[in-house]
Design a protein around this motif. Sequence first.
Motif, PDB file in Angstrom:
ATOM      1  N   ALA B 157      10.215 -10.023 -25.712  1.00 47.14           N
ATOM      2  CA  ALA B 157      11.290  -9.570 -24.819  1.00 47.14           C
ATOM      3  C   ALA B 157      10.764  -9.396 -23.397  1.00 47.14           C
ATOM      4  O   ALA B 157      11.413  -9.804 -22.429  1.00 47.14           O
ATOM      5  CB  ALA B 157      11.888  -8.264 -25.334  1.00 47.14           C
ATOM      6  N   GLN B 158       9.586  -8.802 -23.259  1.00 45.13           N
ATOM      7  CA  GLN B 158       9.065  -8.562 -21.900  1.00 45.13           C
ATOM      8  C   GLN B 158       8.612  -9.856 -21.231  1.00 45.13           C
ATOM      9  O   GLN B 158       8.750  -9.999 -20.021  1.00 45.13           O
ATOM     10  CB  GLN B 158       7.924  -7.536 -21.919  1.00 45.13           C
ATOM     11  N   ARG B 159       8.075 -10.777 -22.017  1.00 44.82           N
ATOM     12  CA  ARG B 159       7.711 -12.069 -21.415  1.00 44.82           C
ATOM     13  C   ARG B 159       8.969 -12.787 -20.932  1.00 44.82           C
ATOM     14  O   ARG B 159       8.947 -13.475 -19.926  1.00 44.82           O
ATOM     15  CB  ARG B 159       6.966 -12.944 -22.416  1.00 44.82           C
ATOM     16  N   ARG B 161      11.321 -11.439 -19.604  1.00 43.26           N
ATOM     17  CA  ARG B 161      11.703 -10.818 -18.338  1.00 43.26           C
ATOM     18  C   ARG B 161      10.616 -11.033 -17.287  1.00 43.26           C
ATOM     19  O   ARG B 161      10.506 -10.281 -16.320  1.00 43.26           O
ATOM     20  CB  ARG B 161      11.934  -9.315 -18.538  1.00 43.26           C
TER      21      ARG B 161
END
Lengths: 278, 273
Positions: B157-159, B161
């Motif tokens: 999820a953070q990648r 973003r």
Amino acid sequence: MIEVEGLVFRYPNGFEALRGVDLRIGDGEFVAIMGENGAGKTTLVKHFNGLLKPTLGRVLIDGVDTRDASVAELARSVGLVFQNPDRQLFSETVREEVAFALRNFGFSEEIVSKRVERILGMLDLSEYADTSPFLLSGGERKRVALASVLVWDPKHVILDEPTIGQDHLQKERLRDFIMQINDQGKTVVIVTHDVEFVAEAKPRVVLMSKGEIVGDGRAEEVLSDRDLVDRASLIRPQISELADSLSDKGLPRGLIDAYSARSAILRLLRERHVPELP
Amino acid sequence: MSLSFLEGLRFARVDSPLHRADPRAKFAMALSFFASSLIFTNALALLALFALQIPIALMGRIARRWARSLRGGAFLAILIFLMNFLTGQGASFSIAMSLRFFCLLSSFSIFFLTTSPDDLGLALEQCKIPYAISFTFTTAVRLVPTMAMDAQEIIDAQRSRGLELERGKLLRRVRNYIPILVPLIVCAIRRSLEMAEALESRAFGASERRTSLIALRMGAGDFAIVALSIALLASSIYISRSFQMPSLEALDSLLSFKWGFAQPAALGRIPKA
């Protein structure tokens, strides 16, 4: 344009989640990917921004092979919103959370604050700008996650199970919002089990089962096809069941939403009554 | 980014003599290797200790997963080496510390790969440890793979973003992990609260004395494992005390790293109180 050609994906433990998928999604299209649990829907969309790379075949985003670009580069044009907001929220305030991606992409502080305020307004989150995302309700957290991706204005927007945990009013708002950004020219791809939601929004439906695409077409065609829908362990929209059971009375098949069913039934009633009139 | 390191601590359901052995005997073996590797600071001795575990891993038919867990730990091992080396500890000592880490990791990797969480709980219970404690322990072990899945999902999820974990200098890289660690901890706390409620609604702790269907019994093979483990620990203590081990100190003069100021010499001149 999202192009998937002969995509096979095998997880390190040997499980083949995708077994030869061909799919082409044009710019500005609105597509729902549906199918049973474990059909490979999420695995497929994780290829769109390069989180997963094909075992065989290839995925092209606006002509660029996902193997030749980093996730961060692809993410600029493909915004992927995950199912569970709890697996991404980490900031002290909603405002910081939403600004995270913009800072990663190196936008200036001026643009960051402008864009953050705008997206918070669009998603009804302005009043929570200084609240901790952990204090919000499930539905609100989900909208924060959505805002945190839409804020950088990606050309293609992928939403994994956007309707889960949303009440009916929020679903309706979400549908309007999706239609709105789709009208602005964004490609919108949703991954969902929510048949009724799809029946009302009427996107193109891509039906998956066991790692393959088994159906692809207009929502009216795909969702009213009993065999196809059964194969993907879904249930047809209630209106579709009703239309089927009344087909001998002259109700056309392929009805999936209340609005079109209403006009079809009214037409039927009018036709029946006309001959009896003097 | 992979979490193969955690994967290597996950029980592998295969059949081998080691899988059938009593969990208590295997625990004694793991502890013996663990303690022995803490006794030595000599690279060659630690290498021998490590080599001793290779046939054990082969016997347990878990060699591949075991190797994977070591590969996962390689980054930390390198970090341990650098931390020691850059603070002026000398090459041979730094290598020994990395080897010690591998020995520790390996001993517990073998234990967890060959002992099912059920066996583990049973062993703890039959050692007269209160059920609440043994349950906590087995649950912790069981939750490792779940947390690994959470972590992977959070990283994805953070990648998505735009987070690039491998970007920037060391400090920046460490800071890059904040967006991963915060949701991971929050998820873990949420899950444990939910689990506590679920347990209470299923009458956890209603009966004081629990009996179990399967009773563990130590066989001849298990006693042999315990005896060998004690022998290993005893000989480690004996060897470390009575022999001067050949060391790799020759390496130290070949490979040396010094900061601008000479630390050890300066320290030597400080008068003792």
